[in-house]
Design an enzyme around this catalytic site. Sequence first.
Site, short mmCIF file in Angstrom:
data_model
loop_
_atom_site.label_atom_id
_atom_site.label_comp_id
_atom_site.label_asym_id
_atom_site.label_seq_id
_atom_site.Cartn_x
_atom_site.Cartn_y
_atom_site.Cartn_z
N GLY A 41 0.66 -1.22 -0.08
CA GLY A 41 -0.03 -0.11 0.03
C GLY A 41 0.74 1.28 -0.07
N GLY A 46 -0.51 2.61 6.57
CA GLY A 46 -0.42 1.69 7.88
C GLY A 46 0.23 0.60 7.78
N SER A 115 5.75 -1.67 -2.12
CA SER A 115 5.75 -2.71 -3.22
C SER A 115 4.76 -2.48 -4.31
CB SER A 115 5.73 -4.24 -2.71
OG SER A 115 4.70 -4.46 -1.66
#
Lengths: 208, 208
Positions: A41, A46, A115
């Site tokens: 993400g 988070g 990623s």
Amino acid sequence: MQSDPFDKTGRSNTRWQQSLLSREVRESRNRHRAAVLWFTGLSGAGKSTLAHATEKRLFELSCQTYVLDGDNVRHGLCGDLGFSVEDRSENLRRIGHVAKLFFDTGVIILSAFISPFSQDRAFVRRMIPAGRFIEIYCSTPLEVCESRDTKGLYLKARAGLIKDFTGVSAAYEPPTDPELIIDTQQQTIAASVEEIVVLLVKRNILQL
Amino acid sequence: MQSDPFDKTGRSNTRWQQSLLSREVRESRNRHRAAVLWFTGLSGAGKSTLAHATEKRLFELSCQTYVLDGDNVRHGLCGDLGFSVEDRSENLRRIGHVAKLFFDTGVIILSAFISPFSQDRAFVRRMIPAGRFIEIYCSTPLEVCESRDTKGLYLKARAGLIKDFTGVSAAYEPPTDPELIIDTQQQTIAASVEEIVVLLVKRNILQL
């Protein structure tokens, strides 16, 4: 050991030793299975907070665990790499292989990296046996991540001080079929951790 | 967790979680300390056989262990590297960082690489806290290693089919002050393993 492992039969001895400590043997002692929890993400979504909170919970459940994140990889193993498309891929290639090594020891490894590219995530998924690679998409929207800006990186990226910043000046390809989607704006970290634990039980990785 | 880890106080929460799972906490659960057993020596000196035999013994003693060797590193993490002086150093740099990651999880990591250059071994030693890096020099003489030639590599090297082969066409710098010297020609693997276990007890890494 009966025979001298350096004679002509020595190599088969070595192989026998290695298979004795297979992942399955290690798992049976750990009382849980190995898995790779791959958090992906945007920056500020988070991932790292959730990975560490999940690790804490798994540790309390007597699991062998470890978090791979920027703190312990970017300054060491991948300290020679930048943030170009090529370097990001090489970064993920190395992290994938390290995750695989930990996986082979029977550990539940939690990886928390942006990623951004599907093909890099797919590369790691292919290395891990089916059912043991758990992709967790932290789907917190860009505007929320940017408003958090816990590290002040979005501000720098908008000011042009950081090149190739995902979501601002570099692409993020959302997972098309992740095992779990978590929007940390919509639910608490504690609830997210429990959702992950439930999934691991359902996947027969953990027994409660 | 009481507070929302995404508010302004969130980062200190994350740090608190990380320190809760410090190496010391992991070690206290494992009931042994983390260490890096670094086997160095010529090809055929017995590094890998000894590392796997030691791991088997440590596993029986309920230790968390893992062997890093050519089998699981050269084809994966370091699959892009050759055997030039530069590539060997980069190979060792990465292995050193991976050993450090495992060390941080409280594991006894056993590394079995020729690791021919003093400065590369010194680089890894500096990463690991004092007393926890155990250099084990497999001192089996070249002529013995060459006569074993379990992998047929010396034959190929002498025929000029392998470039930069340590002991034949590339240098090996013996350790000047290793924690242990083992000549696998002089003593059995079983005796060598027990010598290593005794050293780990003496160093307060293991308790029997």
